[in-house]
Design a protein around this motif. Structure first.
Motif, short mmCIF file in Angstrom:
data_model
loop_
_atom_site.label_atom_id
_atom_site.label_comp_id
_atom_site.label_asym_id
_atom_site.label_seq_id
_atom_site.Cartn_x
_atom_site.Cartn_y
_atom_site.Cartn_z
N HIS A 24 0.66 -1.14 -0.14
CA HIS A 24 0.06 -0.24 -0.07
C HIS A 24 1.30 1.24 0.17
N LEU A 25 1.94 1.33 0.78
CA LEU A 25 2.85 2.59 1.20
C LEU A 25 3.04 2.71 -0.38
N VAL A 26 4.13 1.70 -0.93
CA VAL A 26 4.49 1.90 -2.95
C VAL A 26 3.69 2.34 -3.55
N LYS A 27 2.59 1.76 -3.03
CA LYS A 27 0.67 2.60 -4.52
C LYS A 27 0.84 3.75 -4.10
N ILE A 28 0.76 4.16 -3.22
CA ILE A 28 0.45 5.53 -2.44
C ILE A 28 1.61 6.41 -3.15
N VAL B 105 -0.34 -6.17 -7.17
CA VAL B 105 -0.80 -4.44 -6.63
C VAL B 105 -0.45 -2.85 -7.55
N CYS B 106 1.14 -3.05 -7.84
CA CYS B 106 1.16 -2.34 -8.85
C CYS B 106 2.74 -2.74 -9.32
N GLU C 49 12.06 4.49 2.63
CA GLU C 49 11.48 3.62 3.06
C GLU C 49 10.51 3.79 3.34
N GLY C 50 9.88 5.11 3.91
CA GLY C 50 8.30 5.41 3.55
C GLY C 50 7.20 4.54 5.05
N VAL D 147 5.81 2.42 -10.96
CA VAL D 147 5.89 3.30 -13.05
C VAL D 147 3.86 3.64 -13.30
N ASP D 148 3.48 2.45 -12.66
CA ASP D 148 1.71 2.02 -12.45
C ASP D 148 1.30 0.98 -11.39
#
Length: 143
Positions: free
Chosen positions: A35-39, A75-76, A99-100, A142-143
């Motif tokens: 989720h953190l990557v996706k946002i 997910v992405c 790393e978020g 990138v997506d």
């Protein structure tokens, strides 16, 4: 949707991507970190270099990855921008921020990664220390 279907859909919407080479993986805390990557909050990750098997692929600049959730669902897509090997105790505050996770501080990063890496090392009958080589990867969604 399967990982391969997700990849083919990605290629359809990104015609400049001509490769069929990609990695698909889930993080330790798969759903939260995906989720953190996706946002867009998580744009980096770290792994313990000497826990890779001899034949394991290591991240490479330019490669694509499909991030999976805990159910193995895509997910992405990310693309690796930077890969460097850094001793654990020299990972930068900037990398920890990218790393978020948590409060994005180096102290938080060290605490979490010390626990996770110690567990992985123990499973391999090895001992974690603060000089282990870490693969620090920076990527872009990138997506």
């Amino acid at each position: 949707m399967t990982v391969e279907e997700f990849w083919q859909q990605f290629k359809t919407t990104h015609p400049a991507v001509t490769t069929n080479d990609y990695d698909a993986y889930a993080f330790v805390e798969a759903d939260t970190l995906a989720h953190l990557v996706k946002i867009g909050r998580k744009t980096a990750t770290t792994s313990a270099l000497d826990l890779y098997d001899e034949n394991d692929a290591r991240p490479q600049v330019g490669e694509y990855s499909i991030i999976l959730d805990s159910q193995g669902q895509p997910v992405c897509v990310t693309q690796t921008k930077v890969v460097e090997t850094v001793p654990f105790d020299q990972v930068s505050a900037e990398h920890a921020y990218h790393e978020g996770e948590g409060d994005r501080t180096l102290a938080y990063w060290r605490d979490v990664h010390r626990r996770v890496f110690s567990s992985f090392y123990q499973q391999c009958h090895r001992e974690f220390n603060e000089q282990i080589p870490c693969l620090c990867e920076v990527f872009e969604r990138v997506d």
